[in-house]
Enzyme design. Structure first.
Site, short mmCIF file in Angstrom:
data_model
loop_
_atom_site.label_atom_id
_atom_site.label_comp_id
_atom_site.label_asym_id
_atom_site.label_seq_id
_atom_site.Cartn_x
_atom_site.Cartn_y
_atom_site.Cartn_z
CD GLU A 3 -1.21 -9.49 9.26
OE1 GLU A 3 -0.02 -8.87 9.15
OE2 GLU A 3 -1.21 -10.78 9.93
NE ARG A 63 5.36 2.32 9.44
CZ ARG A 63 4.95 1.13 9.51
NH1 ARG A 63 5.21 0.25 8.41
NH2 ARG A 63 3.94 0.73 10.00
CE LYS A 75 -2.08 -3.56 11.70
NZ LYS A 75 -2.52 -4.49 10.62
P1 ATP Z 1 1.84 -2.16 11.62
O1 ATP Z 1 3.33 -2.12 11.29
O2 ATP Z 1 1.16 -0.94 12.44
O3 ATP Z 1 1.67 -3.50 12.38
P2 ATP Z 1 1.33 -2.95 8.89
O4 ATP Z 1 2.10 -2.35 8.03
O5 ATP Z 1 1.80 -4.32 9.55
O6 ATP Z 1 1.18 -2.19 10.24
P3 ATP Z 1 -0.97 -3.57 7.59
O7 ATP Z 1 -2.26 -3.89 7.89
O8 ATP Z 1 0.00 -4.73 6.89
O9 ATP Z 1 -0.15 -3.02 8.72
O10 ATP Z 1 -1.02 -2.27 6.70
C1 ATP Z 1 -1.88 -2.09 5.55
C2 ATP Z 1 -1.20 -0.99 4.41
O11 ATP Z 1 -1.07 -0.02 5.31
C3 ATP Z 1 0.22 -1.44 3.97
O12 ATP Z 1 0.49 -1.10 2.66
C4 ATP Z 1 1.08 -0.82 5.04
O13 ATP Z 1 2.34 -0.31 4.20
C5 ATP Z 1 0.30 0.77 5.06
N1 ATP Z 1 0.74 1.25 6.29
C6 ATP Z 1 0.85 0.70 7.54
N2 ATP Z 1 1.18 1.62 8.48
C7 ATP Z 1 1.46 2.70 7.81
C8 ATP Z 1 1.93 3.94 8.16
N3 ATP Z 1 2.43 4.46 9.45
N4 ATP Z 1 2.10 4.85 7.37
C9 ATP Z 1 1.72 4.60 6.32
N5 ATP Z 1 1.33 3.39 5.70
C10 ATP Z 1 1.17 2.65 6.46
MG MG Z 2 1.73 -5.66 7.44
#
Ligand code: ATP
Ligand code: MG
Length: 555
Positions: A35, A261, A271
């Protein structure tokens, strides 16, 4: 090169192997779906290496798709930064960059299809009412009074939503599934909401935006994704993912698989928290070298190979855990030990005057760029009457364990001569300001002729030819292993996470490339920072030569 070249094995690859052997798929397609509401961090690197790595190893494709359904929180700057970070990590996405917003027309069409099938309705209940009707984990929910509105009326209402005739928050399009489901996400989840927001891709075309759960599965299906990999918090949502795809008219059926994760000690990987660090100026921007962002790691001096190697070592499982920061640091240290050219820099300069060396004399000595790799060549290092050594490398008195310069004793200057400390000069407070030495001119590249043993070797920089440099010593941003676990994570920011030294470096470093890591002999791995100017060099410490935290943890 520290990067191991064996293929990783994990439960997802086992599933893919099985799918291929059973003839379920011939071509493997994955996607990385960020995102664009912040910069990528090391957790995303795990997901990137997994998705792109699978596509590479199975001769498949991996799409880069921006999951852009929240226009208020997103920004084109993030879209651009994310693309740079994925490229820097060494991966090429398949074809054009994709956006969920590319599919807004199709998504709208599928929403209409669900309404036509009596599987979606427009709900005007207030937020409080909806929360009350949703029930809890132990109590089933109750049906909304709007649940039985007729298909034709719902079609008209949804059309009005789309035309901007309702206010934000006034109504939602919801799926009609099951208010008594054990899975909260199946209790008539929202599919569309009203937002009068300008979108970085679609401009002002839409005032309704689809929800993540509705968008993601359909985008996967449109792109022909075979294995849709996401983190464990979406485990329950897999029911909704499958429900949506089984109730619309679409050919392919991607499957979602969840993995744990990455959590990394001494940092935060959410984030929301990273944005807070940036916006409240606890760090200097998204690429501050203390940030766990890809941009921060890169600026700090991490190589993409070391980040990929780290992702390989942590593996992919369904188990939540916390990875030690020292594991990431070890990946960099191991790589740079063999690949980084050496240079000399003094972080805390103490002046040495070599009294029996010519006042105006300057010799260009030859120094190997790497102690064991001749192919890395050599460089010229100027030597002069006045030089700087590290203040901690001199003592007036010391026991035998101190193998550096001691008054009345000898030490070898790296790549140069043996010197002997003759006397010191102090200021009024008693601080040593200068050490006067003599040198043995017959010791360049050889031991003293009379068999004197000189044990220690220290680094140095010519005072007249050396260049002043700001040296930024970075350490962990937080002083506790799990800052996110505390009520106020900002309370545990490490006050010493940045220490600035005014040092001196050998003149060859004027031409150092930005962000190309090198070893400053005896002090650590460093790279030139983008803040460098012609008359002011700036270097970042990526990592020390040894794991100093390991000792502290034991203490
Ligand atoms: P945050 O929780 O930091 O806001 P998010 O999951 O909302 O992160 P996205 O931009 O939606 O952030 O993530 C893109 C991809 O990266 C998704 O498939 C998500 O599952 C993966 N991802 C995000 N954070 C992690 C992590 N700490 N470990 C592994 N994969 C991750
Ligand atoms: Mg997300």
């Amino acid at each position: 090169m520290a990067e191991t070249d064996s293929r990783p094995s994990n439960f997802i690859r086992q599933i893919i192997d099985k799918d291929i052997s059973q003839g379920l798929h011939t071509n493997i397609q994955t996607r990385f779906p960020p995102e664009p509401n912040g910069y990528l961090h090391i957790g995303h690197a795990k997901s990137i290496c997994l998705n792109f790595g699978i596509a590479e190893d199975y001769n498949g494709q991996c799409n880069l798709r921006f999951d852009d359904t929240n226009p208020e929180k997103e920004d084109i700057d993030y879209v651009n930064a994310i693309q740079q970070d994925v490229s820097w990590l060494g991966f090429d996405w398949h074809g054009e960059v994709r956006y969920s917003s590319n599919y807004f027309d199709q998504l709208h069409g599928f929403a209409v299809e669900l309404i036509n099938k009596g599987l979606a309705y427009v709900d005007f209940s207030s937020q409080e009412k909806m929360r009350e009707l949703r029930g809890t984990l132990t109590e089933p929910g109750k049906n909304s009074p709007y649940r039985d509105t007729s298909v034709s009326e719902n079609l008209a209402l949804f059309e009005k939503m789309r035309n901007g005739e309702f206010k934000e928050g006034e109504c939602l399009l919801r799926a009609k599934i099951d208010m008594s489901s054990d899975f909260m996400c199946m209790r008539d989840p929202a599919l569309y909401r009203v937002r009068f927001a300008h979108h970085h891709q679609t401009g002002d075309k839409w005032c309704i935006y689809p929800m993540y759960d509705f968008t993601h599965c359909i985008s996967d299906a449109i792109e022909g994704i075979t294995h849709s990999l996401c983190t464990l918090e979406f485990q329950d949502n897999r029911r909704l993912y499958d429900w949506v795809l089984s109730h619309i008219t679409i050919d392919t059926t991607p499957h979602q698989y969840e993995f744990s994760r990455l959590n990394l000690e001494y940092t935060v990987l959410s984030k929301r928290k990273l944005i807070q660090l940036v916006e409240e100026n606890h760090v200097n921007g998204w690429d501050d070298p203390r940030m766990p962002t890809i941009a921060g790691l890169q600026r700090r001096g991490y190589t993409s190979a070391s980040v990929r190697e780290f992702c390989k070592r942590i593996g992919v499982t369904k188990m939540d855990n916390m990875v030690e920061m020292s594991m990431l640091e070890a990946c960099l240290r191991e790589e740079l030990n063999s690949s980084a050219p050496r240079a000399m820099a003094v972080l805390e300069p103490l002046k040495i005057v070599i009294e029996n060396y010519g006042d105006e004399e300057v010799e260009n000595l030859t120094a190997a760029n790497h102690p064991s790799d001749e192919t890395m060549g050599s460089r010229s290092v100027p030597f002069s009457k006045e030089i700087y050594i590290e203040a901690e490398d001199f003592k007036e008195e010391a026991n035998k364990k101190f193998k550096r310069l001691v008054l009345g004793k000898e030490v070898r200057l790296r790549n140069a001569y043996v010197i002997k400390a003759e006397r010191v000069e102090k200021d009024q407070q008693g601080n040593i300001t200068t050490v006067f030495c003599s040198y043995d001119k017959d010791t360049l590249g050889k031991d003293p002729a009379d068999g004197r043993k000189v044990k220690g070797v220290i680094h140095w920089v010519s005072a007249s030819r050396g260049v002043n440099a700001e040296i930024r010593l970075y350490d962990r941003l937080f002083s506790v292993p799990n800052p996110a676990g505390a009520e106020d994570f900002l309370g545990s920011i490490n006050p010493d996470s940045l220490v600035i030294k005014q040092g001196v470096v050998e003149p060859s470093l004027i031409d150092a490339e930005l962000q190309a890591p090198m070893q400053f002999e005896r002090t650590g791995y460093f790279c030139k920072d983008k803040d460098s100017q012609d008359n002011k060099l700036v270097f970042n410490r990526a990592v020390g030569l040894r794991d100093t935290w390991a000792k502290m943890d034991q203490a």
